[in-house]
Design an enzyme around this catalytic site. Sequence first.
Site, PDB file in Angstrom:
ATOM      1  N   GLU A 139      -6.902  -4.156   1.298  1.00  0.00           N
ATOM      2  CA  GLU A 139      -5.384  -4.185   0.772  1.00  0.00           C
ATOM      3  C   GLU A 139      -4.604  -4.081   1.734  1.00  0.00           C
ATOM      4  O   GLU A 139      -3.269  -4.467   1.463  1.00  0.00           O
ATOM      5  CB  GLU A 139      -5.675  -2.816   0.012  1.00  0.00           C
ATOM      6  CG  GLU A 139      -6.341  -2.627  -1.317  1.00  0.00           C
ATOM      7  CD  GLU A 139      -5.760  -3.593  -2.544  1.00  0.00           C
ATOM      8  OE1 GLU A 139      -4.503  -3.466  -2.582  1.00  0.00           O
ATOM      9  OE2 GLU A 139      -6.681  -4.289  -2.877  1.00  0.00           O
ATOM     10  N   GLU A 148       3.016  -4.200   0.226  1.00  0.00           N
ATOM     11  CA  GLU A 148       2.737  -5.416  -0.142  1.00  0.00           C
ATOM     12  C   GLU A 148       3.456  -6.384   0.475  1.00  0.00           C
ATOM     13  O   GLU A 148       4.694  -6.263   0.376  1.00  0.00           O
ATOM     14  CB  GLU A 148       2.539  -5.328  -1.574  1.00  0.00           C
ATOM     15  CG  GLU A 148       1.917  -6.729  -2.010  1.00  0.00           C
ATOM     16  CD  GLU A 148       1.867  -6.606  -3.589  1.00  0.00           C
ATOM     17  OE1 GLU A 148       1.583  -7.568  -4.203  1.00  0.00           O
ATOM     18  OE2 GLU A 148       2.275  -5.501  -4.348  1.00  0.00           O
TER      19      GLU A 148
END
Length: 282
Positions: A139, A148
């Site tokens: 991730e 992100e």
Amino acid sequence: MNYAKTTSRNDQFAILLTTLFFLILTVSKPVASQNCGCASGLCCSSAGYCGTTDAYCGEGCKEGPCKNSGPGDPTVSLEETVTPEFFNSILSQATESDCKGRGFYTHETFMAAANAYPSFGATISKREIAAFFAHVAQETGFMCHIEEVDGPAKAARGDYCDTTKTEFPCVPGKGYYGRGAIQLSWNYNYGPCGRDLNEGDLLATPEKVAQDQVLAFKASFWYWTTNVRSSFKSGFGATIRAVNSMECTGGGVPSETAANRIRYFQDYCTKLGVQPGENLSC
């Protein structure tokens, strides 16, 4: 003439039964709290109650003598297992020159978060530790990404806001893209996460997860114990589905990103000296 009032045997029996009834209710009633904090020998269920049956100690058990460790994979001390050397060995796998996570994700802040959210490490095993960090590695690019990639752009086009979740309404101008060690995403995760961690309204301030080093881990611990841990007893593959079901393409062949997660999991199991078990792919 005064007569002393007497109690019949039937009355005494009725009083005894009533007393026993209330004692049973008092002793057997589950106790709920955020991180449970159950008495010794009691399990903390997935719903946050204390008890000893499979409903408490079985699937989803968060704390106490849980039955969620597989064969040959007993529970261990999180502090003794996730050493600075193990933690930093994951950071060292990063190849990005601009690794913003260095200095943000640290062993010290990881342990501070674990101490603040004891449900995560209270009944954890080496295999589950390897699984958690395998997902963290995928991730975040080995703990390089705090937020992100392209998260703001995705939020601007409406991604990560589920308007059907009316209990956790999206705040205009706020984005619920991935942040933290397991990249917490979606309004319906930010809302209950902030509530359960007593971190205030994360719907109004989702950026806190990317600003607070301890919260970045605590939010990931919350997501893991709430949405992933109960799947782990079915094998690592089930945790891939719980973290990102879009990577589970079917047909027995894992997607590229799912294959990465499996490879990291096997690597970290080796580092911790435990077998990865069965059912690795989703």
